[in-house]
Design a protein around this motif. Structure first.
Motif, PDB file in Angstrom:
ATOM      1  N   GLY A 218       0.797  -1.215   0.000  1.00 15.78           N
ATOM      2  CA  GLY A 218       0.000   0.000   0.000  1.00 15.78           C
ATOM      3  C   GLY A 218       0.834   1.270   0.000  1.00 15.78           C
ATOM      4  N   GLU A 219       2.159   1.140  -0.058  1.00 14.74           N
ATOM      5  CA  GLU A 219       3.027   2.316  -0.066  1.00 14.74           C
ATOM      6  C   GLU A 219       2.980   3.053  -1.397  1.00 14.74           C
ATOM      7  OE1 GLU A 219       6.942   1.969   1.975  1.00 14.74           O
ATOM      8  OE2 GLU A 219       6.426  -0.168   1.949  1.00 14.74           O
ATOM      9  N   LEU A 220       2.703   2.318  -2.466  1.00 17.67           N
ATOM     10  CA  LEU A 220       2.629   2.907  -3.804  1.00 17.67           C
ATOM     11  C   LEU A 220       1.242   2.631  -4.367  1.00 17.67           C
ATOM     12  CD1 LEU A 220       4.106   4.355  -6.125  1.00 17.67           C
ATOM     13  CD2 LEU A 220       4.880   2.113  -6.907  1.00 17.67           C
ATOM     14  N   GLU A 221       0.548   3.696  -4.724  1.00 19.86           N
ATOM     15  CA  GLU A 221      -0.813   3.573  -5.251  1.00 19.86           C
ATOM     16  C   GLU A 221      -0.806   2.888  -6.616  1.00 19.86           C
ATOM     17  OE1 GLU A 221      -4.460   6.414  -6.847  1.00 19.86           O
ATOM     18  OE2 GLU A 221      -2.660   7.333  -6.024  1.00 19.86           O
ATOM     19  N   SER A 222      -1.808   2.045  -6.826  1.00 22.51           N
ATOM     20  CA  SER A 222      -1.987   1.440  -8.145  1.00 22.51           C
ATOM     21  C   SER A 222      -3.473   1.283  -8.401  1.00 22.51           C
ATOM     22  CB  SER A 222      -1.283   0.079  -8.227  1.00 22.51           C
ATOM     23  OG  SER A 222      -1.955  -0.870  -7.423  1.00 22.51           O
ATOM     24  N   VAL A 223      -3.803   1.107  -9.664  1.00 21.17           N
ATOM     25  CA  VAL A 223      -5.200   0.914 -10.069  1.00 21.17           C
ATOM     26  C   VAL A 223      -5.279  -0.265 -11.027  1.00 21.17           C
ATOM     27  CG1 VAL A 223      -5.848   3.339  -9.774  1.00 21.17           C
ATOM     28  CG2 VAL A 223      -4.996   2.563 -11.981  1.00 21.17           C
TER      29      VAL A 223
END
Length: 80
Positions: free
Chosen positions: A43-48
């Motif tokens: 969850g440290e780096l946002e992704s979609v």
């Protein structure tokens, strides 16, 4: 005798892309693909998700780095 010099194509990032592949994001951060997936999983780096594809918003990289800088500044008491 003339020798041909091989042409090397430089891979440059397209600054107009809004969503990056995990590999592109990893390259921009200077980390490996596995590390980038670990940052996403934690969850440290946002992704979609786009269909079945995992993409990282281009601006999420700046947010991640800003958090790192803010956190590391607190840790050692330094500043600009």
């Amino acid at each position: 005798m003339t020798t041909a010099t091989p042409t090397v194509a430089l891979v440059t990032a397209d600054p107009t892309l809004l969503l990056l592949t995990v590999e592109e994001a990893a390259r921009r951060l200077g980390v490996g693909r596995t590390t980038c997936f670990a940052l996403i999983a934690s969850g440290e780096l946002e992704s979609v998700k786009v269909g079945s594809l995992r993409r990282i918003p281009a601006d999420a990289l700046a947010v991640y780095v800003a958090r790192l800088r803010h956190g590391s500044t607190e840790a050692w008491g330094g500043g600009a």
